[in-house]
Scaffold this active site. Sequence first.
Site, PDB file in Angstrom:
ATOM      1  N   SER A  19       2.549  -4.606  -7.172  1.00 53.49           N
ATOM      2  CA  SER A  19       2.436  -5.738  -6.244  1.00 53.49           C
ATOM      3  C   SER A  19       2.919  -5.282  -4.875  1.00 53.49           C
ATOM      4  O   SER A  19       4.005  -5.639  -4.433  1.00 53.49           O
ATOM      5  CB  SER A  19       3.266  -6.911  -6.752  1.00 53.49           C
ATOM      6  OG  SER A  19       2.853  -7.273  -8.047  1.00 53.49           O
ATOM      7  N   CYS A  20       2.126  -4.451  -4.233  1.00 52.88           N
ATOM      8  CA  CYS A  20       2.557  -3.678  -3.081  1.00 52.88           C
ATOM      9  C   CYS A  20       2.261  -4.360  -1.745  1.00 52.88           C
ATOM     10  O   CYS A  20       1.595  -5.383  -1.689  1.00 52.88           O
ATOM     11  CB  CYS A  20       1.874  -2.312  -3.091  1.00 52.88           C
ATOM     12  SG  CYS A  20       1.978  -1.474  -4.691  1.00 52.88           S
ATOM     13  N   THR A  21       2.749  -3.759  -0.667  1.00 51.21           N
ATOM     14  CA  THR A  21       2.392  -4.123   0.697  1.00 51.21           C
ATOM     15  C   THR A  21       2.046  -2.836   1.433  1.00 51.21           C
ATOM     16  O   THR A  21       2.750  -1.834   1.299  1.00 51.21           O
ATOM     17  CB  THR A  21       3.545  -4.838   1.409  1.00 51.21           C
ATOM     18  OG1 THR A  21       4.005  -5.917   0.608  1.00 51.21           O
ATOM     19  CG2 THR A  21       3.102  -5.366   2.762  1.00 51.21           C
ATOM     20  N   GLU A  73      -3.130  -0.718  -3.524  1.00 55.03           N
ATOM     21  CA  GLU A  73      -2.714  -2.077  -3.221  1.00 55.03           C
ATOM     22  C   GLU A  73      -3.461  -2.984  -4.193  1.00 55.03           C
ATOM     23  O   GLU A  73      -4.673  -3.171  -4.076  1.00 55.03           O
ATOM     24  CB  GLU A  73      -3.102  -2.413  -1.775  1.00 55.03           C
ATOM     25  CG  GLU A  73      -2.769  -3.812  -1.344  1.00 55.03           C
ATOM     26  CD  GLU A  73      -1.297  -3.996  -1.053  1.00 55.03           C
ATOM     27  OE1 GLU A  73      -0.805  -5.130  -1.266  1.00 55.03           O
ATOM     28  OE2 GLU A  73      -0.647  -3.015  -0.639  1.00 55.03           O
ATOM     29  N   ASN A 116       4.552   0.172   0.100  1.00 48.53           N
ATOM     30  CA  ASN A 116       5.631   0.016  -0.869  1.00 48.53           C
ATOM     31  C   ASN A 116       5.021  -0.015  -2.261  1.00 48.53           C
ATOM     32  O   ASN A 116       4.120  -0.821  -2.515  1.00 48.53           O
ATOM     33  CB  ASN A 116       6.402  -1.286  -0.646  1.00 48.53           C
ATOM     34  CG  ASN A 116       7.285  -1.250   0.574  1.00 48.53           C
ATOM     35  OD1 ASN A 116       7.434  -0.213   1.211  1.00 48.53           O
ATOM     36  ND2 ASN A 116       7.865  -2.391   0.914  1.00 48.53           N
TER      37      ASN A 116
END
Length: 470
Positions: free
Chosen positions: A9-11, A102, A30
């Site tokens: 669950s990235c940014t 992502e 991230n």
Amino acid sequence: MNNVIGRSSCTSILIGKKASLTGSVIIGRNEDAKTAWPKHLAFNPHQDNVKNNHFKSKDNKFEMDLPETIFSYSSTPEWTDKYGAFEEDGINEHHVAMSATESAYANERVLAVDPFDTEKGILEEAMVTVVLPYVKTAREGVQRLGEIVEKHGAAEADGILFSDPDEAWYMEIGSGHHWVAQRIPDDSYAVVANQLAIQAVVFDGNDFMYSKDLKDFVYQNQLWPKDAVFNWREIFGTHDDSDLHYNTPRVWIGQKLLTPSVEQEPQDFDLPFIRKPDKPISIQDAQAVLSNHYQNTPYDLTNPKNKNNATFRPISVATTQESHLLELNGENMIHWLAMGIAAQSVYVPFYPQGTKVPTMYKYGKETYSTNSAYWVFKLASTLADRDWNKYGTDLSNAQDEAREKTTRLRYEYDQKLAKESDPAKRIDLVNEANEKMAKTATDIFKELSAKLITKQTGDSPLRFKMDPNL
């Protein structure tokens, strides 16, 4: 990601060369999945004439043959490959950077017609491994992964970042066999948060790439009117209440940090994919975006008032395994790597062309150990978490010290490398620099943990004011 540790669950952030302070192309992300799931740093060597080079996933039944020549590249694999490779990010010898993925979500209309192949399609865990070591430009990276998706199918919706010293690309997989990629304009940036983000697609020119029959697929299945602007996000993406709390606010805060002149709301469904910054973006600005937890806003989770009442999911969270920024500027390559939570860690500016991984970056398993860089940073952040108001200054001071010292070391070794032409000696310098920077950062955080543990001995609930006469 796989079922054991959940999908990431990235940014993500992508920055064009004219939008950055130094003329660098920068991509970063991230990697968020689990609070205790160590990552390692790896330098994978160049290999020629690799016979029967074949990839077989340990996460599902995806497999494919690979070229005989493998380019050298950096990566950040999991502590175990039991559930897949998950190399996630790196820079190869041809100065191509890639970050994958992502995680995103596609809508039921599209998936009814072209569902994901969860059994045999390509997953996040395989993407860097089967693409990055085999491409010489960012465009080649997009094209290679696109061809794999069209031939083998995709197992999930994903966003993938590519760059080289000239340009950055963001690619999105929106169904089992369809994808689109957009070149980030040189004077702009993008922040992405678990949504299909690309908007209007231009089918003429050099700024978009896409699956070969994308338009026919959409129009033949009545997924979008022919007389309307072809909007990828609207056709393939989701548009629900969870976006308003989980995804959109992260894009809002990223754009607020880099383009504060534009007023927007954190729950605006129509935030643009591409933005121009108010001023040139430094690598420290990019780090600040990936480290953000809504500080200086009413939504900061470190504020005691929000402890049990979180409004929005922040960019920097406890589940971050590592955060990276891949910076390319001419011949200069930097693999900035922060182990653990970016907000409580420090980005070390590694040389990706190294051949020896710094000792502590090779180790670390699921259970805490003292020989692991990942766990060094996680221990300090866990101790600081006991009371941010009380221990936050100690953490901030350690971060400042580590940033200053590692950035200075990188500068000094850049000067040494500029004067050295012998390839073997250059590699020795790179390995020496990587080891020194790694040791400097981990030593500072070890000292921080020792300080916090010592201070926290007084925090016990068993405290009692003793009578001095007893």
